[in-house]
Motif scaffolding. Structure first.
Motif, PDB file in Angstrom:
ATOM      1  N   THR A 290      -0.598   9.765 -28.206  1.00 56.52           N
ATOM      2  CA  THR A 290      -1.572  10.576 -27.995  1.00 56.52           C
ATOM      3  C   THR A 290      -1.348  12.152 -27.955  1.00 56.52           C
ATOM      4  OG1 THR A 290      -1.986  10.251 -25.948  1.00 56.52           O
ATOM      5  CG2 THR A 290      -3.115   8.658 -27.305  1.00 56.52           C
ATOM      6  N   PHE A 291      -2.048  12.853 -28.626  1.00 61.12           N
ATOM      7  CA  PHE A 291      -1.712  14.312 -28.624  1.00 61.12           C
ATOM      8  C   PHE A 291      -3.292  14.840 -28.160  1.00 61.12           C
ATOM      9  CE2 PHE A 291       1.336  12.406 -31.185  1.00 61.12           C
ATOM     10  CZ  PHE A 291       2.728  13.080 -30.764  1.00 61.12           C
ATOM     11  N   THR A 292      -3.093  16.089 -27.589  1.00 62.91           N
ATOM     12  CA  THR A 292      -3.999  17.148 -27.558  1.00 62.91           C
ATOM     13  C   THR A 292      -4.141  17.930 -28.275  1.00 62.91           C
ATOM     14  OG1 THR A 292      -3.154  18.309 -25.591  1.00 62.91           O
ATOM     15  CG2 THR A 292      -4.469  16.365 -24.931  1.00 62.91           C
TER      16      THR A 292
ATOM     17  N   SER B 238      -8.349  15.691 -29.010  1.00 62.84           N
ATOM     18  CA  SER B 238      -7.443  14.952 -28.988  1.00 62.84           C
ATOM     19  C   SER B 238      -7.368  14.146 -30.315  1.00 62.84           C
ATOM     20  CB  SER B 238      -7.030  14.003 -27.816  1.00 62.84           C
ATOM     21  OG  SER B 238      -8.111  13.106 -27.687  1.00 62.84           O
ATOM     22  N   PHE B 239      -6.001  13.485 -30.664  1.00 58.09           N
ATOM     23  CA  PHE B 239      -5.990  12.428 -31.331  1.00 58.09           C
ATOM     24  C   PHE B 239      -4.948  11.469 -31.360  1.00 58.09           C
ATOM     25  CE2 PHE B 239      -3.633  16.099 -32.920  1.00 58.09           C
ATOM     26  CZ  PHE B 239      -2.181  15.427 -32.980  1.00 58.09           C
ATOM     27  N   ALA B 240      -4.996  10.429 -32.086  1.00 62.14           N
ATOM     28  CA  ALA B 240      -3.793   9.343 -31.800  1.00 62.14           C
ATOM     29  C   ALA B 240      -3.204   9.175 -33.292  1.00 62.14           C
ATOM     30  CB  ALA B 240      -4.332   8.294 -31.305  1.00 62.14           C
ATOM     31  N   VAL B 241      -1.954   8.830 -33.026  1.00 59.29           N
ATOM     32  CA  VAL B 241      -0.849   8.530 -34.116  1.00 59.29           C
ATOM     33  C   VAL B 241      -0.524   7.029 -34.046  1.00 59.29           C
ATOM     34  CG1 VAL B 241       0.905   8.780 -35.658  1.00 59.29           C
ATOM     35  CG2 VAL B 241      -0.449  10.720 -34.765  1.00 59.29           C
ATOM     36  N   LYS B 242      -0.776   5.993 -34.879  1.00 61.00           N
ATOM     37  CA  LYS B 242      -0.554   4.580 -34.577  1.00 61.00           C
ATOM     38  C   LYS B 242       0.281   4.128 -35.863  1.00 61.00           C
ATOM     39  CE  LYS B 242      -3.877   1.814 -33.083  1.00 61.00           C
ATOM     40  NZ  LYS B 242      -4.870   1.183 -33.302  1.00 61.00           N
TER      41      LYS B 242
ATOM     42  N   ASP C 129     -10.374   8.919 -33.103  1.00 58.13           N
ATOM     43  CA  ASP C 129     -11.246   8.065 -32.286  1.00 58.13           C
ATOM     44  C   ASP C 129     -10.562   8.370 -31.102  1.00 58.13           C
ATOM     45  OD1 ASP C 129     -12.206   4.590 -31.999  1.00 58.13           O
ATOM     46  OD2 ASP C 129     -13.053   6.366 -31.171  1.00 58.13           O
ATOM     47  N   GLN C 130     -10.740   9.429 -30.187  1.00 58.80           N
ATOM     48  CA  GLN C 130     -10.462   9.702 -28.924  1.00 58.80           C
ATOM     49  C   GLN C 130     -11.595  10.233 -28.225  1.00 58.80           C
ATOM     50  OE1 GLN C 130      -6.926   9.525 -27.921  1.00 58.80           O
ATOM     51  NE2 GLN C 130      -7.570   8.066 -29.314  1.00 58.80           N
ATOM     52  N   PRO C 131     -11.210  10.425 -26.887  1.00 59.77           N
ATOM     53  CA  PRO C 131     -12.556  11.124 -25.865  1.00 59.77           C
ATOM     54  C   PRO C 131     -12.910  12.390 -26.870  1.00 59.77           C
ATOM     55  CG  PRO C 131     -10.686  10.301 -24.673  1.00 59.77           C
ATOM     56  CD  PRO C 131     -10.197   9.986 -26.032  1.00 59.77           C
ATOM     57  N   GLY C 132     -14.223  12.603 -26.754  1.00 64.60           N
ATOM     58  CA  GLY C 132     -14.762  13.716 -27.493  1.00 64.60           C
ATOM     59  C   GLY C 132     -14.754  13.405 -28.794  1.00 64.60           C
ATOM     60  N   GLY C 133     -14.756  11.996 -29.289  1.00 69.19           N
ATOM     61  CA  GLY C 133     -14.765  12.009 -30.363  1.00 69.19           C
ATOM     62  C   GLY C 133     -15.935  12.351 -31.669  1.00 69.19           C
TER      63      GLY C 133
ATOM     64  N   ASN D 194     -10.653  20.025 -36.948  1.00 71.22           N
ATOM     65  CA  ASN D 194     -10.058  20.708 -37.740  1.00 71.22           C
ATOM     66  C   ASN D 194      -8.566  20.904 -37.425  1.00 71.22           C
ATOM     67  OD1 ASN D 194     -12.607  21.115 -39.037  1.00 71.22           O
ATOM     68  ND2 ASN D 194     -12.724  23.230 -38.538  1.00 71.22           N
ATOM     69  N   VAL D 195      -7.888  20.267 -38.053  1.00 70.22           N
ATOM     70  CA  VAL D 195      -6.356  20.321 -37.737  1.00 70.22           C
ATOM     71  C   VAL D 195      -5.683  20.212 -39.022  1.00 70.22           C
ATOM     72  CG1 VAL D 195      -4.311  19.251 -36.566  1.00 70.22           C
ATOM     73  CG2 VAL D 195      -6.650  19.430 -35.379  1.00 70.22           C
ATOM     74  N   SER D 196      -4.550  21.050 -39.170  1.00 71.18           N
ATOM     75  CA  SER D 196      -3.586  21.061 -40.370  1.00 71.18           C
ATOM     76  C   SER D 196      -2.220  20.500 -39.834  1.00 71.18           C
ATOM     77  CB  SER D 196      -3.317  22.622 -40.785  1.00 71.18           C
ATOM     78  OG  SER D 196      -2.377  22.502 -41.806  1.00 71.18           O
TER      79      SER D 196
END
Length: 224
Positions: free
Chosen positions: A127-129, A111-115, A164-168, A173-175
């Motif tokens: 937040t997005f998975t 996952s990741f977050a956009v703030k 900085d998310q669970p499993g961080g 690897n994201v485009s």
């Protein structure tokens, strides 16, 4: 005819006003520069904060690949885009974030977050998975923004993509192709108004058409 035209114009105006408003926050066409900062393991040396990304990050044609050769999604790893002094972003009444992205081969992060950060430091986030994004093609995913107390949607100073998310500690690897703020779907009341206006316009049009056809038939009978 004038009433019908007016009603059709009103209906089209309502449809346009209820369409999803969109404010593009980042199109990733040119990420690097003095307004973009990398931190943590996403920074070139993995320490502190600078405008230098990790060596494995790649700027593509309108996309930006955040990639790693090893665990690079540790706590504090992030990229922050500043909109510039005197030019804050304004998302209006939009309450969702729409992200166009794809997971790349080798991604392990979950996952990741956009703030969003306003000029006083107040925040809103979504937040997005990574499982929501396909590998091999870009998918568009919409997430709900959670607004912190006092957040000013008209004075946004920066936007942060954070690993900085669970499993961080897993490889990220994201485009990314684009990030935009969008509105929610029309309220039920608005939908009902649109449906009613459309139905009324159609009824008027059908009645006028029948009247025109009836007049034509009468005219033909009189000629014979």
């Amino acid at each position: 005819m004038k009433k019908l035209t007016t009603l059709l114009l009103l209906t089209s105006t309502l449809l346009l006003s209820s369409a999803h408003a969109q404010v593009v926050l980042q199109d990733f066409s040119a990420v690097l520069g003095p307004k973009t900062f990398f931190e943590g393991t996403w920074e070139a040396t993995g320490t502190g904060s600078s405008t230098n990304p990790a060596a494995t990050f790649v700027q593509g044609a309108g996309v930006y690949d955040i990639t790693g050769t090893g665990p690079n999604n540790g706590g504090g790893s992030k990229i922050e885009f500043f909109f510039g002094i005197g030019t804050p972003a304004n998302i209006g009444t939009n309450t969702l974030l729409s992200i166009s992205a794809q997971a790349l081969v080798g991604n392990v992060a979950t996952s990741f977050a956009v703030k969003l950060v306003d000029t006083t430091g107040k925040t809103a986030f979504a937040t997005f998975t990574t499982a929501q994004f396909l590998t091999g093609s870009y998918s568009t995913v919409t997430g709900q923004l959670t607004f912190g107390g006092g957040f000013n949607a008209a004075l946004i100073d920066s936007m942060i993509i954070s690993g900085d998310q669970p499993g961080g500690t897993d490889r990220f690897n994201v485009s990314f192709n684009s990030i935009a703020a969008v509105s929610a779907i029309p309220e039920p009341g608005t939908s009902a108004v649109l449906a009613g206006a459309g139905a009324l316009a159609f009824a008027i049009w059908r009645r006028r058409r029948r009247a025109t056809r009836a007049g034509s038939v009468v005219g033909e009978l009189q000629l014979h």
